[in-house]
Design a protein around this motif. Structure first.
Motif, PDB file in Angstrom:
ATOM      1  N   HIS A   9       0.802  -1.221   0.000  1.00 36.09           N
ATOM      2  CA  HIS A   9       0.000   0.000   0.000  1.00 36.09           C
ATOM      3  C   HIS A   9       0.836   1.273   0.000  1.00 36.09           C
ATOM      4  O   HIS A   9       0.338   2.330  -0.342  1.00 36.09           O
ATOM      5  CB  HIS A   9      -1.013  -0.002   1.150  1.00 36.09           C
ATOM      6  CG  HIS A   9      -0.430   0.234   2.496  1.00 36.09           C
ATOM      7  ND1 HIS A   9       0.116  -0.773   3.245  1.00 36.09           N
ATOM      8  CD2 HIS A   9      -0.327   1.373   3.219  1.00 36.09           C
ATOM      9  CE1 HIS A   9       0.547  -0.269   4.392  1.00 36.09           C
ATOM     10  NE2 HIS A   9       0.294   1.026   4.396  1.00 36.09           N
ATOM     11  N   LYS A  10       2.107   1.180   0.354  1.00 39.24           N
ATOM     12  CA  LYS A  10       2.972   2.362   0.338  1.00 39.24           C
ATOM     13  C   LYS A  10       3.782   2.465  -0.955  1.00 39.24           C
ATOM     14  O   LYS A  10       4.589   3.372  -1.111  1.00 39.24           O
ATOM     15  CB  LYS A  10       3.918   2.349   1.535  1.00 39.24           C
ATOM     16  CG  LYS A  10       3.188   2.519   2.855  1.00 39.24           C
ATOM     17  CD  LYS A  10       4.148   2.533   4.014  1.00 39.24           C
ATOM     18  CE  LYS A  10       3.385   2.665   5.319  1.00 39.24           C
ATOM     19  NZ  LYS A  10       4.280   2.642   6.482  1.00 39.24           N
ATOM     20  N   CYS A  11       3.548   1.564  -1.884  1.00 45.86           N
ATOM     21  CA  CYS A  11       4.280   1.561  -3.159  1.00 45.86           C
ATOM     22  C   CYS A  11       3.475   2.316  -4.217  1.00 45.86           C
ATOM     23  O   CYS A  11       2.330   1.960  -4.509  1.00 45.86           O
ATOM     24  CB  CYS A  11       4.515   0.120  -3.614  1.00 45.86           C
ATOM     25  SG  CYS A  11       5.254   0.008  -5.261  1.00 45.86           S
ATOM     26  N   MET A  12       4.055   3.348  -4.799  1.00 45.33           N
ATOM     27  CA  MET A  12       3.343   4.158  -5.787  1.00 45.33           C
ATOM     28  C   MET A  12       2.914   3.328  -6.998  1.00 45.33           C
ATOM     29  O   MET A  12       1.835   3.541  -7.550  1.00 45.33           O
ATOM     30  CB  MET A  12       4.178   5.351  -6.253  1.00 45.33           C
ATOM     31  CG  MET A  12       3.351   6.262  -7.153  1.00 45.33           C
ATOM     32  SD  MET A  12       4.080   7.813  -7.618  1.00 45.33           S
ATOM     33  CE  MET A  12       4.451   8.558  -6.075  1.00 45.33           C
ATOM     34  N   TYR A  13       3.757   2.392  -7.396  1.00 45.26           N
ATOM     35  CA  TYR A  13       3.425   1.562  -8.554  1.00 45.26           C
ATOM     36  C   TYR A  13       2.112   0.816  -8.326  1.00 45.26           C
ATOM     37  O   TYR A  13       1.199   0.865  -9.155  1.00 45.26           O
ATOM     38  CB  TYR A  13       4.560   0.571  -8.830  1.00 45.26           C
ATOM     39  CG  TYR A  13       4.249  -0.390  -9.948  1.00 45.26           C
ATOM     40  CD1 TYR A  13       4.333   0.016 -11.281  1.00 45.26           C
ATOM     41  CD2 TYR A  13       3.834  -1.687  -9.675  1.00 45.26           C
ATOM     42  CE1 TYR A  13       4.031  -0.861 -12.310  1.00 45.26           C
ATOM     43  CE2 TYR A  13       3.527  -2.565 -10.703  1.00 45.26           C
ATOM     44  CZ  TYR A  13       3.624  -2.146 -12.009  1.00 45.26           C
ATOM     45  OH  TYR A  13       3.321  -3.010 -13.035  1.00 45.26           O
TER      46      TYR A  13
END
Length: 142
Positions: A9-13
């Motif tokens: 959930h913290k990954c922009m991708y």
């Protein structure tokens, strides 16, 4: 497991991909009554607003690759909604009479789409999100 609790959930991708898929589904639902994919509909709306636009300008406007825009134009030509004309090395895209007839329905679908996501997110949050996405997109390399 909820999306917000996802491992990534913290990954922009993954976050941007998830958002894109959900927005795409909403858009497809709004445009399917015209038998057009959202990208075809938006290209046609631009050509209706500015007849004679060149494919390269359309690619910039839609932030798509020239080859993708060419495929979109070809599909709209198959549906007899646009026509390309060439003057030397310059190609221009024009709406056909059939394409022009769709103008009011295209605007209606665009309004419906806007109202759909605004009802879910709220008008202010929608406007802020669009502004943020555009600002971030402009910062990233093509």
């Amino acid at each position: 497991m909820k999306t917000s609790e996802s491992r990534y959930h913290k990954c922009m991708y993954f976050a941007s991909g998830s958002l894109a898929r959900k927005i795409e589904k909403l858009a497809i639902d709004c445009w399917k009554k015209l038998g057009l994919a959202p990208s075809h509909a938006y290209l046609l709306m631009i050509v209706l607003e500015e007849p004679g636009m060149q494919p390269g300008v359309l690619a910039e406007e839609l932030q798509l690759s020239p080859s993708t825009v060419t495929r979109l134009i070809e599909k709209l030509e198959e549906k007899k909604l646009v026509v390309r004309t060439s003057e030397g090395k310059i190609t221009n895209v024009y709406p056909t009479p059939k394409g022009k007839e769709l103008g009011p329905q295209l605007k209606s679908c665009a309004t419906e789409f806007n109202e759909t996501y605004s009802a879910i997110l709220g008008k202010e949050e929608s406007a802020r999100l669009i502004q943020s996405i555009n600002r971030i997109t402009d910062k990233l390399p093509s």
